[in-house]
Design a protein around this motif. Structure first.
Motif, PDB file in Angstrom:
ATOM      1  N   ARG A 715      49.995  47.034 -16.819  1.00 10.35           N
ATOM      2  CA  ARG A 715      51.296  47.599 -16.489  1.00 10.35           C
ATOM      3  C   ARG A 715      52.181  47.544 -17.726  1.00 10.35           C
ATOM      4  N   PHE A 716      52.702  48.692 -18.097  1.00  9.36           N
ATOM      5  CA  PHE A 716      53.674  48.751 -19.193  1.00  9.36           C
ATOM      6  C   PHE A 716      54.415  50.068 -19.144  1.00  9.36           C
ATOM      7  N   ASP A 717      55.522  50.115 -19.828  1.00 12.21           N
ATOM      8  CA  ASP A 717      56.343  51.316 -19.911  1.00 12.21           C
ATOM      9  C   ASP A 717      55.872  52.116 -21.120  1.00 12.21           C
ATOM     10  N   LEU A 718      55.358  53.307 -20.897  1.00 13.08           N
ATOM     11  CA  LEU A 718      54.942  54.184 -21.986  1.00 13.08           C
ATOM     12  C   LEU A 718      56.138  55.029 -22.389  1.00 13.08           C
ATOM     13  N   ARG A 719      56.583  54.839 -23.619  1.00 15.91           N
ATOM     14  CA  ARG A 719      57.784  55.529 -24.094  1.00 15.91           C
ATOM     15  C   ARG A 719      57.389  56.577 -25.134  1.00 15.91           C
ATOM     16  N   LEU A 720      57.561  57.835 -24.776  1.00 16.21           N
ATOM     17  CA  LEU A 720      57.142  58.961 -25.604  1.00 16.21           C
ATOM     18  C   LEU A 720      58.359  59.537 -26.328  1.00 16.21           C
ATOM     19  N   ARG A 721      58.282  59.597 -27.641  1.00 14.12           N
ATOM     20  CA  ARG A 721      59.414  60.162 -28.382  1.00 14.12           C
ATOM     21  C   ARG A 721      59.509  61.657 -28.114  1.00 14.12           C
ATOM     22  N   VAL A 722      60.710  62.099 -27.784  1.00 10.78           N
ATOM     23  CA  VAL A 722      60.988  63.517 -27.586  1.00 10.78           C
ATOM     24  C   VAL A 722      61.723  64.004 -28.833  1.00 10.78           C
ATOM     25  N   PRO A 723      61.030  64.698 -29.740  1.00  8.73           N
ATOM     26  CA  PRO A 723      61.677  65.123 -30.990  1.00  8.73           C
ATOM     27  C   PRO A 723      62.903  65.977 -30.705  1.00  8.73           C
ATOM     28  N   SER A 724      63.887  65.888 -31.591  1.00  6.17           N
ATOM     29  CA  SER A 724      65.113  66.654 -31.402  1.00  6.17           C
ATOM     30  C   SER A 724      64.838  68.149 -31.362  1.00  6.17           C
ATOM     31  N   TRP A 725      63.785  68.600 -32.057  1.00  9.96           N
ATOM     32  CA  TRP A 725      63.456  70.033 -32.075  1.00  9.96           C
ATOM     33  C   TRP A 725      62.663  70.457 -30.840  1.00  9.96           C
ATOM     34  N   ALA A 726      62.297  69.505 -29.967  1.00  6.91           N
ATOM     35  CA  ALA A 726      61.443  69.824 -28.816  1.00  6.91           C
ATOM     36  C   ALA A 726      62.094  69.437 -27.491  1.00  6.91           C
ATOM     37  N   ARG A 727      63.425  69.257 -27.481  1.00  6.23           N
ATOM     38  CA  ARG A 727      64.070  68.854 -26.221  1.00  6.23           C
ATOM     39  C   ARG A 727      63.898  69.911 -25.142  1.00  6.23           C
ATOM     40  N   SER A 728      63.815  71.146 -25.548  1.00  9.07           N
ATOM     41  CA  SER A 728      63.580  72.230 -24.580  1.00  9.07           C
ATOM     42  C   SER A 728      62.084  72.530 -24.550  1.00  9.07           C
ATOM     43  N   GLY A 729      61.471  72.318 -23.405  1.00  9.13           N
ATOM     44  CA  GLY A 729      60.056  72.626 -23.250  1.00  9.13           C
ATOM     45  C   GLY A 729      59.133  71.434 -23.357  1.00  9.13           C
ATOM     46  N   PHE A 730      59.658  70.261 -23.643  1.00  5.83           N
ATOM     47  CA  PHE A 730      58.824  69.062 -23.722  1.00  5.83           C
ATOM     48  C   PHE A 730      58.325  68.734 -22.310  1.00  5.83           C
ATOM     49  N   THR A 731      57.005  68.732 -22.139  1.00  4.76           N
ATOM     50  CA  THR A 731      56.429  68.473 -20.815  1.00  4.76           C
ATOM     51  C   THR A 731      55.377  67.382 -20.893  1.00  4.76           C
ATOM     52  N   VAL A 732      55.217  66.673 -19.774  1.00  5.32           N
ATOM     53  CA  VAL A 732      54.269  65.559 -19.690  1.00  5.32           C
ATOM     54  C   VAL A 732      53.490  65.686 -18.388  1.00  5.32           C
ATOM     55  N   LYS A 733      52.180  65.529 -18.485  1.00  5.95           N
ATOM     56  CA  LYS A 733      51.326  65.470 -17.303  1.00  5.95           C
ATOM     57  C   LYS A 733      50.542  64.168 -17.323  1.00  5.95           C
ATOM     58  N   VAL A 734      50.510  63.476 -16.205  1.00  6.05           N
ATOM     59  CA  VAL A 734      49.699  62.271 -16.057  1.00  6.05           C
ATOM     60  C   VAL A 734      48.571  62.596 -15.091  1.00  6.05           C
ATOM     61  N   ASN A 735      47.352  62.503 -15.601  1.00  7.75           N
ATOM     62  CA  ASN A 735      46.164  62.833 -14.805  1.00  7.75           C
ATOM     63  C   ASN A 735      46.273  64.224 -14.190  1.00  7.75           C
ATOM     64  N   GLY A 736      46.813  65.144 -14.988  1.00 10.30           N
ATOM     65  CA  GLY A 736      46.914  66.542 -14.584  1.00 10.30           C
ATOM     66  C   GLY A 736      48.150  66.903 -13.801  1.00 10.30           C
ATOM     67  N   LYS A 737      48.964  65.920 -13.402  1.00  7.76           N
ATOM     68  CA  LYS A 737      50.152  66.191 -12.588  1.00  7.76           C
ATOM     69  C   LYS A 737      51.386  66.134 -13.475  1.00  7.76           C
ATOM     70  N   ARG A 738      52.157  67.202 -13.437  1.00  8.18           N
ATOM     71  CA  ARG A 738      53.358  67.280 -14.288  1.00  8.18           C
ATOM     72  C   ARG A 738      54.436  66.346 -13.755  1.00  8.18           C
ATOM     73  N   LEU A 739      55.082  65.641 -14.669  1.00  2.00           N
ATOM     74  CA  LEU A 739      56.164  64.729 -14.328  1.00  2.00           C
ATOM     75  C   LEU A 739      57.493  65.322 -14.762  1.00  2.00           C
ATOM     76  N   ALA A 740      58.533  64.939 -14.047  1.00  2.00           N
ATOM     77  CA  ALA A 740      59.880  65.293 -14.474  1.00  2.00           C
ATOM     78  C   ALA A 740      60.240  64.402 -15.660  1.00  2.00           C
ATOM     79  N   VAL A 741      60.641  65.027 -16.768  1.00  2.00           N
ATOM     80  CA  VAL A 741      60.921  64.282 -17.994  1.00  2.00           C
ATOM     81  C   VAL A 741      62.413  64.025 -18.105  1.00  2.00           C
TER      82      VAL A 741
END
Length: 843
Positions: A715-741
């Protein structure tokens, strides 16, 4: 196996690699996945400061997968494998009176006689330590240990000479209306940037020749025998001026057939404007070259700017020098005899000392180098250098550059290499040698009053000390001896330190890389308990540079100097932007500040500099004999990169840049309950505290996506950097399921869960075309694609147009290339020598 996969053999090798007994692995996590209080207190061999909120991982815990980063790294590793350890030790052995086994020294500024010898060897030592920790290849450990053994032998040899005072060098002779150079090692050294960027020039020298020595130089400016311009007083047929960027075979020459007189005053002048050149003797044309296209700007940023000394080692000038003038335009014959230089004006009317005053208004004083004299024995048994203690003694007497050249800077490189050999390579002897050097430093500086130290560190170049405060703080942490922290304080640059602590920006005109490493040292001192003002000063300093003095590829400085705050467009002319050393050290400062205050803005800068300037700083061709790294990475119209730089400061940091790419991809929280993914570089992390491996696949920065695969359960918090140039369109899927970022204030998207074996995290950070404007001229813009700065390939030296509508910029026929208006745009990171434009004009 996919192209980006890391071979199992490589992972096992990395798991077995050790960096010394001092790096005991922590206790494992409990069966339920919750981390215990970690017993590990070190990272890369150094104690983890209590003030750190985010902690990097050891180099040997992160393995790179195939990518552009491994391509650049592997080219440097080939150079490292082939390099001779005896060459690294050559200057040290010679200086200590030992047999150098006939080995040639590294060369460049680390040649057999230069005042900076030993510094490049220190970088090589750090390179080997990083290469061993990152690869586990035995050859790097063997070379590392051999170098340390050799340095210990040299230190022991010096210890036997303690107390031998030697003999002083001969004094400068001011007589007969000027400076009398004796032709035996005496010369005049001019400041570094004397001729930088000049596209038209007139050089005038007045002298009385005492002996007409063939090939003796009236002046010689350059960086060795390949890139230089010189005036010899005699070729056997008469004087000659020559300028070249490709050795003697490429010289553009002006030859005179009239021999110069001996024993009487003569004025010689050279003019050039990129079209023609003229040589004058006593106001009369003595030779012309109507096809002379080279000017001083073509030399880049030459450091060897000499009167009376040859790049080739020819006979020294034996003459009295009375005048030397430099102009930034072509003068007529009448003007030559009547005007004083607007860039440099030396009248040599001093009556003593070793400083030649500049009366041009720029205060670019020169220094007389009077010879070595009989070398003294060291004052303390811990002394170690590739030259005698003379330079350190002279610094305390305020002797200026280039009579001496940054002795404590060189000391820092050697000590840093030794500490890296210990912390990354597990070599205990390396720590003993570094400790001895630290004790020697303390023995010298502890005797000096604060006023004297302040004056020493204020000297241009001579007083440059690199990160001496950093290594002394690290030595205190490694040994537990707080005296070394006191010694670190002796290197306080008190005026600038106070300004930055008060958030007063006084950087304009300061030598960039002379000061950047000081702030890394201040952070290390703060972490050792030296006081909050050090952290405050470093944080404020960083904010003065980023973004206010940062180009679109991440670099900073013009001609190695910080320019005015928010002056970008006003500094891109010429070929001397963005010294590679400055980028190397700014990345270290950003990285350290992140550990104290985890904020994604530090990695927005880090990423920009890494994927543009740093990747571009290694040429995309193989060589085991030349590091092929950059000194400057210019941004002016029609710029080209010069690769090579054996023996220079940037040649040294260039070796290190490409052997530690994995050091900043991942950080962990101090409590081991969060993992920061800062960069999307293909790699694999062994997070032993959590009993998991995190594998990252993709082809960043060539592609805008990455996939993380978790091996293990925790168990841990995975912290993904969201680059300033990618704030629009940055998407994350965990095991194929899209998460709200949700992006937090620190620029990271967090996913907190109990991770299971084979969990996957797909990250998409789409690239789009966008621009970055020069702060002082919004119409001057760089074109970027995601994190990649794009350059227009063109030989033109005029600023080119950028379409007002970026929709007019179309994809090219190769990946990551674009076209517009007949121009082809390519990523800055391409390591070639073609001409390019970083900034364009957008209506």
């Amino acid at each position: 196996m996919s192209g980006n996969a890391i071979p199992r053999r490589r992972l096992f090798q990395l798991g077995a690699a050790t960096v010394g007994a001092s790096l005991a692995l922590p206790a494992p996590a409990l069966a339920g996945g919750h981390p215990t209080t970690p017993k590990i207190t070190r990272v890369n061999g150094l104690p983890v400061p209590r003030s750190w909120k985010a902690v990097p991982f050891d180099l040997n815990r992160v393995a790179l997968a195939p990518s552009i980063f491994t391509e650049k790294r592997d080219r440097i590793l080939a150079y490292a494998r082939a390099y001779s350890t005896d060459r690294i030790l050559s200057n040290f052995r010679t200086a200590a009176g030992l047999d150098n086994l006939g080995a040639q020294p590294p060369g460049g500024w680390d040649d057999a006689t230069g005042n900076l010898r030993g510094h490049y060897s220190g970088h090589l030592l750090s390179m080997y330590a990083q290469a061993w920790a990152g690869s586990g290849e035995a050859v790097f450990k063997e070379k590392l240990d051999a170098i340390v053994t050799g340095l210990k032998q040299c230190q022991d040899a010096w210890a036997e000479q303690v107390g031998d005072p030697g003999t002083p060098p001969p004094p400068a002779t001011w007589a007969g209306g000027g400076l009398a150079l004796n032709g035996d090692g005496q010369y005049v050294g001019l400041p570094d940037a004397t001729v930088d960027g000049l596209t038209a020039a007139t050089i005038v020298i007045r002298l009385r020749i005492d002996e007409l020595r063939t090939w003796s130089r009236a002046f010689d400016f350059g960086t060795g025998t390949t890139v230089n311009m010189f005036l010899t007083i005699d070729t056997g047929a008469g004087p000659r001026f020559a300028i070249t960027t490709s050795g003697s075979g490429g010289e553009q020459r002006i030859q005179s057939t009239t021999r110069l007189p001996v024993g009487s005053w003569t004025t010689i002048a050279v003019t050039m404007d990129g079209r023609a050149g003229t040589l004058y003797v006593d106001g009369v044309v003595a030779g012309t070259n109507p096809a002379m296209t080279l000017t001083p700007a073509a030399l880049g940023a030459p450091k060897n700017n000499w009167i009376g000394r040859s790049q080739y080692g020819d006979a020294g000038l034996k003459a009295v020098v009375d005048e030397f003038h430099l102009f930034d335009r072509v003068l007529s014959a009448d003007e030559i005899s009547s005007q004083s230089g607007n860039l440099v004006a030396y009248h040599f009317d001093e009556t003593g000392g070793t400083t030649v005053a500049d009366s041009s208004g720029r205060n670019w004083d020169a220094a007389v180098v009077t010879g070595a004299g009989g070398a003294p024995g060291p004052s303390h048994a811990g002394f170690l250098a590739a030259y005698p203690e003379t330079q350190f003694i002279q610094l305390e007497q305020y002797v200026t550059y280039p009579a001496i050249w940054a002795p404590y800077y060189t000391c820092h490189k050697i000590m840093r290499g030794l500490l890296d050999a210990h912390t990354l390579g597990g070599n205990q002897v390396a720590l003993e040698v570094a400790r001895g050097m630290g004790e020697w430093v303390h023995s010298r500086l502890s005797k000096l009053p604060r006023e004297q130290l302040d004056r020493m560190w204020a000297l241009y170049i001579a007083g440059e000390y690199g990160g001496m405060n950093e290594v002394m703080a690290d030595l205190a942490a490694l040994t537990g001896n707080r005296t070394f922290l006191t010694t670190a304080g002796y290197f306080d640059n008190t005026g600038l330190l106070a300004d930055c602590a008060a958030n007063t920006d006084t950087l304009d005109g300061r030598h960039a890389n002379q000061h950047i490493p000081q702030f890394l040292g201040y952070l290390r001192m703060f972490e050792q308990g030296a006081g909050d003002r050090y952290r405050t000063a470093a944080a404020n300093f960083y904010d003065m540079v980023v973004p206010h003095r940062t180009y679109s590829h991440g670099g900073t400085g013009q001609g190695e100097v910080f320019r005015g705050r928010d002056v970008i467009a006003g500094t891109i002319v010429g070929t001397t932007n963005a010294e590679s050393c400055a980028a190397y050290n700014m990345l270290k400062v950003a990285r350290n500040l992140f550990s104290l205050t985890p904020d994604g803005r530090y990695f927005d800068y880090y990423e920009k500099t890494l994927v543009n300037q740093i990747l571009a700083s290694r040429r995309d061709t193989d060589s085991s004999t030349d590091p092929l790294v950059t000194y400057m990475v210019p941004v002016g119209p029609g710029s080209r990169r010069g690769y090579g730089n054996t023996g220079t400061c940037c040649g040294g940091t260039g070796l290190e840049n490409h052997t530690k790419y994995q050091d900043t991809i991942y950080f962990r929280s101090a409590r081991n309950d969060a993992l920061y993914v800062n960069l999307y570089i293909p790699s694999a992390l062994r997070w032993t505290e959590q009993r998991v491996t995190v594998t990252q696949s993709g082809d960043y920065p060539r592609s805008p996506s990455s996939t993380l695969t978790i091996s293990g359960n925790a168990r841990f918090d995975l912290r993904l950097r969201v680059p300033s140039w990618a704030r629009s369109g940055f998407t994350v899927k965990v095991n194929g399921k899209r998460l709200a970022v949700r992006v937090s204030k620190d620029g990271y998207a967090g996913i907190q869960r109990h991770w299971r074996n084979r969990d996957t995290v797909e990250i998409l950070f789409p690239y789009r075309l966008h621009t970055e404007s020069a702060i002082d001229d919004p119409t001057l813009q760089s074109l970027l694609y995601g994190p990649l700065t794009l350059v227009a390939k063109s030989d033109s030296t005029q600023t080119l147009p950028l379409p007002a509508d970026l929709a007019d910029v179309r994809p090219g026929d190769r990946p990551l290339t674009f076209t517009s208006g007949g121009l082809t745009f390519e990523p800055f990171l391409t390591g070639d020598t073609a001409a390019y434009h970083t900034y364009l004009r957008r209506a």
